[in-house]
Scaffold this motif. Sequence first.
Motif, PDB file in Angstrom:
ATOM      1  N   ASP A 142       1.169  -1.078   0.289  1.00 16.20           N
ATOM      2  CA  ASP A 142       0.198  -0.266   0.038  1.00 16.20           C
ATOM      3  C   ASP A 142       1.052   1.066  -0.094  1.00 16.20           C
ATOM      4  O   ASP A 142       1.304   0.846   0.969  1.00 16.20           O
ATOM      5  N   PRO A 143       1.196   1.845  -0.960  1.00 13.83           N
ATOM      6  CA  PRO A 143       1.794   3.316  -0.691  1.00 13.83           C
ATOM      7  C   PRO A 143       1.082   4.173   0.438  1.00 13.83           C
ATOM      8  O   PRO A 143       2.077   5.047   0.203  1.00 13.83           O
ATOM      9  N   ASN A 144       0.361   4.415   0.809  1.00 12.78           N
ATOM     10  CA  ASN A 144      -0.612   5.027   2.106  1.00 12.78           C
ATOM     11  C   ASN A 144      -0.538   4.377   3.145  1.00 12.78           C
ATOM     12  O   ASN A 144      -1.865   3.972   3.815  1.00 12.78           O
ATOM     13  N   PRO A 145       0.196   3.605   3.947  1.00  8.23           N
ATOM     14  CA  PRO A 145      -0.285   2.292   5.142  1.00  8.23           C
ATOM     15  C   PRO A 145      -1.336   2.887   5.869  1.00  8.23           C
ATOM     16  O   PRO A 145      -1.886   2.244   6.503  1.00  8.23           O
ATOM     17  N   GLY A 146      -0.739   4.304   6.207  1.00  8.44           N
ATOM     18  CA  GLY A 146      -1.415   4.740   7.257  1.00  8.44           C
ATOM     19  C   GLY A 146      -2.495   5.575   7.009  1.00  8.44           C
ATOM     20  O   GLY A 146      -3.129   6.367   6.968  1.00  8.44           O
ATOM     21  N   GLY A 147      -3.288   5.760   5.963  1.00  8.02           N
ATOM     22  CA  GLY A 147      -4.055   6.312   5.325  1.00  8.02           C
ATOM     23  C   GLY A 147      -5.609   5.600   5.996  1.00  8.02           C
ATOM     24  O   GLY A 147      -5.234   4.914   6.316  1.00  8.02           O
ATOM     25  N   GLY A 152      -4.076   0.711   5.407  1.00 11.89           N
ATOM     26  CA  GLY A 152      -3.268  -0.001   4.432  1.00 11.89           C
ATOM     27  C   GLY A 152      -3.834  -1.473   4.000  1.00 11.89           C
ATOM     28  O   GLY A 152      -2.996  -2.758   3.343  1.00 11.89           O
ATOM     29  N   VAL A 153      -5.203  -1.229   3.143  1.00 11.97           N
ATOM     30  CA  VAL A 153      -5.694  -2.699   3.082  1.00 11.97           C
ATOM     31  C   VAL A 153      -5.586  -1.925   0.948  1.00 11.97           C
ATOM     32  O   VAL A 153      -6.906  -0.638   0.324  1.00 11.97           O
ATOM     33  N   ILE A 154      -5.324  -2.716   0.396  1.00 15.87           N
ATOM     34  CA  ILE A 154      -5.560  -2.671  -0.909  1.00 15.87           C
ATOM     35  C   ILE A 154      -7.032  -2.521  -2.286  1.00 15.87           C
ATOM     36  O   ILE A 154      -7.224  -3.906  -1.537  1.00 15.87           O
ATOM     37  N   CYS A 155      -7.846  -1.821  -2.564  1.00 12.51           N
ATOM     38  CA  CYS A 155      -8.412  -2.188  -3.188  1.00 12.51           C
ATOM     39  C   CYS A 155      -7.775  -1.840  -5.163  1.00 12.51           C
ATOM     40  O   CYS A 155      -7.850  -1.162  -4.588  1.00 12.51           O
ATOM     41  N   THR A 156      -9.773  -2.747  -5.296  1.00 16.39           N
ATOM     42  CA  THR A 156      -9.758  -2.524  -6.680  1.00 16.39           C
ATOM     43  C   THR A 156     -11.272  -2.152  -7.032  1.00 16.39           C
ATOM     44  O   THR A 156     -12.258  -2.970  -6.298  1.00 16.39           O
ATOM     45  N   ASN A 157     -11.150  -1.458  -8.136  1.00 15.09           N
ATOM     46  CA  ASN A 157     -13.071  -1.140  -8.839  1.00 15.09           C
ATOM     47  C   ASN A 157     -13.179  -1.866 -10.107  1.00 15.09           C
ATOM     48  O   ASN A 157     -11.879  -1.393 -11.002  1.00 15.09           O
ATOM     49  N   SER A 158     -13.673  -2.176  -9.951  1.00 13.77           N
ATOM     50  CA  SER A 158     -14.274  -2.827 -11.840  1.00 13.77           C
ATOM     51  C   SER A 158     -15.930  -3.182 -12.131  1.00 13.77           C
ATOM     52  O   SER A 158     -16.891  -2.443 -11.101  1.00 13.77           O
ATOM     53  N   GLN A 159     -15.839  -2.372 -13.535  1.00 12.81           N
ATOM     54  CA  GLN A 159     -16.824  -2.158 -14.111  1.00 12.81           C
ATOM     55  C   GLN A 159     -17.302  -3.490 -14.579  1.00 12.81           C
ATOM     56  O   GLN A 159     -16.721  -4.563 -15.536  1.00 12.81           O
TER      57      GLN A 159
END
Length: 124
Positions: free
Chosen positions: A66-71, A75-82
């Motif tokens: 995660d490029p922003n672990p304290g955000g 620290g969780v990575i998400c993806t959006n899909s159409q």
Amino acid sequence: MARKLGRTLVTSGVAAALAMGLAGVSAGVAQAATPGKITVCHGPGFVLTVKFPERGLSITPPVVPDPNPGGDNGGVICTNSQVGGDRNERIDVYADGKFIGSAIYNGLRGAEVRGIAGPGFVVS
């Protein structure tokens, strides 16, 4: 999966339902579902995959630091899909390749599937 705790039987589904009720108390920013889209977020320490069995479609967010672990996302990575759709469809959810449950996706509403400790998941 179920385990006996004293006189109470706890399952992943019950844990997920309880987590949904507590979602407003947890840290992080809730995202609104968008029609035709599904957002899939890894759980804390595990990779989440959502499969649409009727379509043969599988969605797994990238496994990258995660490029922003304290955000706000903790620290969780998400993806959006159409993915579109205009009716209820079953989705199957896997944690690190192991089936943990099913839910309903409706393309007219969209959905967010977020991994929670357990492993488990919530859908909003």
